[in-house]
Design a protein around this motif. Structure first.
Motif, PDB file in Angstrom:
ATOM      1  N   ALA A 183       0.829  -1.206   0.000  1.00 51.33           N
ATOM      2  CA  ALA A 183       0.000   0.000   0.000  1.00 51.33           C
ATOM      3  C   ALA A 183       0.864   1.257   0.000  1.00 51.33           C
ATOM      4  O   ALA A 183       0.585   2.221  -0.725  1.00 51.33           O
ATOM      5  CB  ALA A 183      -0.929  -0.008   1.206  1.00 51.33           C
ATOM      6  N   VAL A 184       1.919   1.245   0.793  1.00 49.96           N
ATOM      7  CA  VAL A 184       2.841   2.395   0.836  1.00 49.96           C
ATOM      8  C   VAL A 184       3.478   2.583  -0.536  1.00 49.96           C
ATOM      9  O   VAL A 184       3.542   3.713  -1.058  1.00 49.96           O
ATOM     10  CB  VAL A 184       3.908   2.202   1.931  1.00 49.96           C
ATOM     11  CG1 VAL A 184       5.021   3.230   1.799  1.00 49.96           C
ATOM     12  CG2 VAL A 184       3.270   2.284   3.318  1.00 49.96           C
ATOM     13  N   ASN A 185       3.928   1.496  -1.144  1.00 50.81           N
ATOM     14  CA  ASN A 185       4.530   1.576  -2.480  1.00 50.81           C
ATOM     15  C   ASN A 185       3.544   2.160  -3.485  1.00 50.81           C
ATOM     16  O   ASN A 185       3.900   3.022  -4.295  1.00 50.81           O
ATOM     17  CB  ASN A 185       4.981   0.195  -2.954  1.00 50.81           C
ATOM     18  CG  ASN A 185       6.198  -0.295  -2.212  1.00 50.81           C
ATOM     19  OD1 ASN A 185       6.856   0.449  -1.502  1.00 50.81           O
ATOM     20  ND2 ASN A 185       6.495  -1.562  -2.369  1.00 50.81           N
ATOM     21  N   GLN A 186       2.328   1.678  -3.440  1.00 51.10           N
ATOM     22  CA  GLN A 186       1.293   2.141  -4.366  1.00 51.10           C
ATOM     23  C   GLN A 186       1.033   3.639  -4.190  1.00 51.10           C
ATOM     24  O   GLN A 186       0.935   4.374  -5.173  1.00 51.10           O
ATOM     25  CB  GLN A 186       0.023   1.338  -4.115  1.00 51.10           C
ATOM     26  CG  GLN A 186      -1.078   1.581  -5.101  1.00 51.10           C
ATOM     27  CD  GLN A 186      -2.315   0.739  -4.795  1.00 51.10           C
ATOM     28  OE1 GLN A 186      -2.427   0.125  -3.736  1.00 51.10           O
ATOM     29  NE2 GLN A 186      -3.248   0.728  -5.723  1.00 51.10           N
ATOM     30  N   LEU A 187       0.946   4.085  -2.953  1.00 50.00           N
ATOM     31  CA  LEU A 187       0.694   5.501  -2.684  1.00 50.00           C
ATOM     32  C   LEU A 187       1.837   6.397  -3.163  1.00 50.00           C
ATOM     33  O   LEU A 187       1.610   7.387  -3.859  1.00 50.00           O
ATOM     34  CB  LEU A 187       0.493   5.719  -1.180  1.00 50.00           C
ATOM     35  CG  LEU A 187      -0.888   5.466  -0.639  1.00 50.00           C
ATOM     36  CD1 LEU A 187      -0.854   5.426   0.877  1.00 50.00           C
ATOM     37  CD2 LEU A 187      -1.845   6.545  -1.110  1.00 50.00           C
ATOM     38  N   VAL A 188       3.053   6.058  -2.756  1.00 50.28           N
ATOM     39  CA  VAL A 188       4.206   6.897  -3.118  1.00 50.28           C
ATOM     40  C   VAL A 188       4.407   6.906  -4.630  1.00 50.28           C
ATOM     41  O   VAL A 188       4.655   7.964  -5.225  1.00 50.28           O
ATOM     42  CB  VAL A 188       5.477   6.442  -2.376  1.00 50.28           C
ATOM     43  CG1 VAL A 188       6.698   7.234  -2.843  1.00 50.28           C
ATOM     44  CG2 VAL A 188       5.291   6.609  -0.858  1.00 50.28           C
ATOM     45  N   CYS A 230       9.786  -1.734   0.528  1.00 54.74           N
ATOM     46  CA  CYS A 230       9.583  -0.343   0.103  1.00 54.74           C
ATOM     47  C   CYS A 230      10.856   0.329  -0.404  1.00 54.74           C
ATOM     48  O   CYS A 230      10.802   1.119  -1.337  1.00 54.74           O
ATOM     49  CB  CYS A 230       9.009   0.481   1.253  1.00 54.74           C
ATOM     50  SG  CYS A 230       7.343  -0.015   1.713  1.00 54.74           S
ATOM     51  N   GLY A 231      11.963   0.074   0.226  1.00 58.99           N
ATOM     52  CA  GLY A 231      13.206   0.729  -0.173  1.00 58.99           C
ATOM     53  C   GLY A 231      13.387   2.075   0.507  1.00 58.99           C
ATOM     54  O   GLY A 231      12.448   2.660   1.050  1.00 58.99           O
ATOM     55  N   LYS A 232      14.613   2.573   0.472  1.00 63.29           N
ATOM     56  CA  LYS A 232      14.979   3.779   1.212  1.00 63.29           C
ATOM     57  C   LYS A 232      14.278   5.031   0.712  1.00 63.29           C
ATOM     58  O   LYS A 232      13.850   5.860   1.503  1.00 63.29           O
ATOM     59  CB  LYS A 232      16.493   3.998   1.145  1.00 63.29           C
ATOM     60  CG  LYS A 232      17.280   3.007   1.951  1.00 63.29           C
ATOM     61  CD  LYS A 232      18.764   3.287   1.847  1.00 63.29           C
ATOM     62  CE  LYS A 232      19.541   2.243   2.627  1.00 63.29           C
ATOM     63  NZ  LYS A 232      20.985   2.450   2.499  1.00 63.29           N
ATOM     64  N   ARG A 233      14.180   5.195  -0.596  1.00 61.01           N
ATOM     65  CA  ARG A 233      13.619   6.434  -1.147  1.00 61.01           C
ATOM     66  C   ARG A 233      12.171   6.642  -0.722  1.00 61.01           C
ATOM     67  O   ARG A 233      11.780   7.747  -0.361  1.00 61.01           O
ATOM     68  CB  ARG A 233      13.721   6.429  -2.676  1.00 61.01           C
ATOM     69  CG  ARG A 233      15.153   6.590  -3.150  1.00 61.01           C
ATOM     70  CD  ARG A 233      15.294   6.511  -4.650  1.00 61.01           C
ATOM     71  NE  ARG A 233      14.378   7.406  -5.328  1.00 61.01           N
ATOM     72  CZ  ARG A 233      13.958   7.229  -6.573  1.00 61.01           C
ATOM     73  NH1 ARG A 233      14.345   6.177  -7.265  1.00 61.01           N
ATOM     74  NH2 ARG A 233      13.141   8.086  -7.137  1.00 61.01           N
ATOM     75  N   ARG A 234      11.385   5.582  -0.755  1.00 63.13           N
ATOM     76  CA  ARG A 234       9.987   5.700  -0.345  1.00 63.13           C
ATOM     77  C   ARG A 234       9.880   5.930   1.164  1.00 63.13           C
ATOM     78  O   ARG A 234       9.069   6.726   1.620  1.00 63.13           O
ATOM     79  CB  ARG A 234       9.205   4.455  -0.731  1.00 63.13           C
ATOM     80  CG  ARG A 234       8.970   4.307  -2.212  1.00 63.13           C
ATOM     81  CD  ARG A 234       8.065   3.118  -2.474  1.00 63.13           C
ATOM     82  NE  ARG A 234       7.966   2.806  -3.872  1.00 63.13           N
ATOM     83  CZ  ARG A 234       8.600   1.793  -4.462  1.00 63.13           C
ATOM     84  NH1 ARG A 234       9.379   0.992  -3.769  1.00 63.13           N
ATOM     85  NH2 ARG A 234       8.441   1.568  -5.741  1.00 63.13           N
ATOM     86  N   LEU A 235      10.693   5.222   1.929  1.00 64.98           N
ATOM     87  CA  LEU A 235      10.599   5.321   3.379  1.00 64.98           C
ATOM     88  C   LEU A 235      11.073   6.674   3.901  1.00 64.98           C
ATOM     89  O   LEU A 235      10.606   7.110   4.956  1.00 64.98           O
ATOM     90  CB  LEU A 235      11.364   4.176   4.046  1.00 64.98           C
ATOM     91  CG  LEU A 235      10.733   2.805   3.851  1.00 64.98           C
ATOM     92  CD1 LEU A 235      11.538   1.730   4.561  1.00 64.98           C
ATOM     93  CD2 LEU A 235       9.280   2.777   4.306  1.00 64.98           C
ATOM     94  N   VAL A 236      11.946   7.344   3.180  1.00 68.39           N
ATOM     95  CA  VAL A 236      12.337   8.707   3.566  1.00 68.39           C
ATOM     96  C   VAL A 236      11.104   9.614   3.501  1.00 68.39           C
ATOM     97  O   VAL A 236      10.862  10.417   4.408  1.00 68.39           O
ATOM     98  CB  VAL A 236      13.463   9.246   2.655  1.00 68.39           C
ATOM     99  CG1 VAL A 236      13.631  10.740   2.794  1.00 68.39           C
ATOM    100  CG2 VAL A 236      14.762   8.527   2.960  1.00 68.39           C
TER     101      VAL A 236
END
Length: 78
Positions: free
Chosen positions: A16-21, A63-69
């Motif tokens: 869901a986070v990936n989809q949103l970002v 998610c990876g670093k870029r999204r989590l930032v």
């Protein structure tokens, strides 16, 4: 774009986070929708997203670093 309020697993939260970002980066949703959705996901799925004040390992890997930032900055907002 439909985002659930409650997720079953950490992988579902990460997806869901990936989809949103990604939708925000592709300019399919506005910034406020991203902020509100991330805050809702965090509020209702805190144990699946965070552990010991850090993202869970599954979420970090998916998610990876870029999204989590971005997620971290949204969560630090008042």
């Amino acid at each position: 774009m439909e985002i659930k309020m409650f997720y079953r697993t950490q992988r579902d939260v990460a997806a869901a986070v990936n989809q949103l970002v990604d939708a925000y980066w592709d300019e399919k949703i506005i910034e406020q929708k991203l902020i509100d959705s991330i805050k809702d996901i965090h509020k209702n799925n805190q144990e699946k997203l965070m552990k010991n004040n850090d993202f869970t390992k599954v979420v970090q890997q998916q998610c990876g670093k870029r999204r989590l930032v971005i997620v971290e900055r949204i969560l630090e907002m008042n």
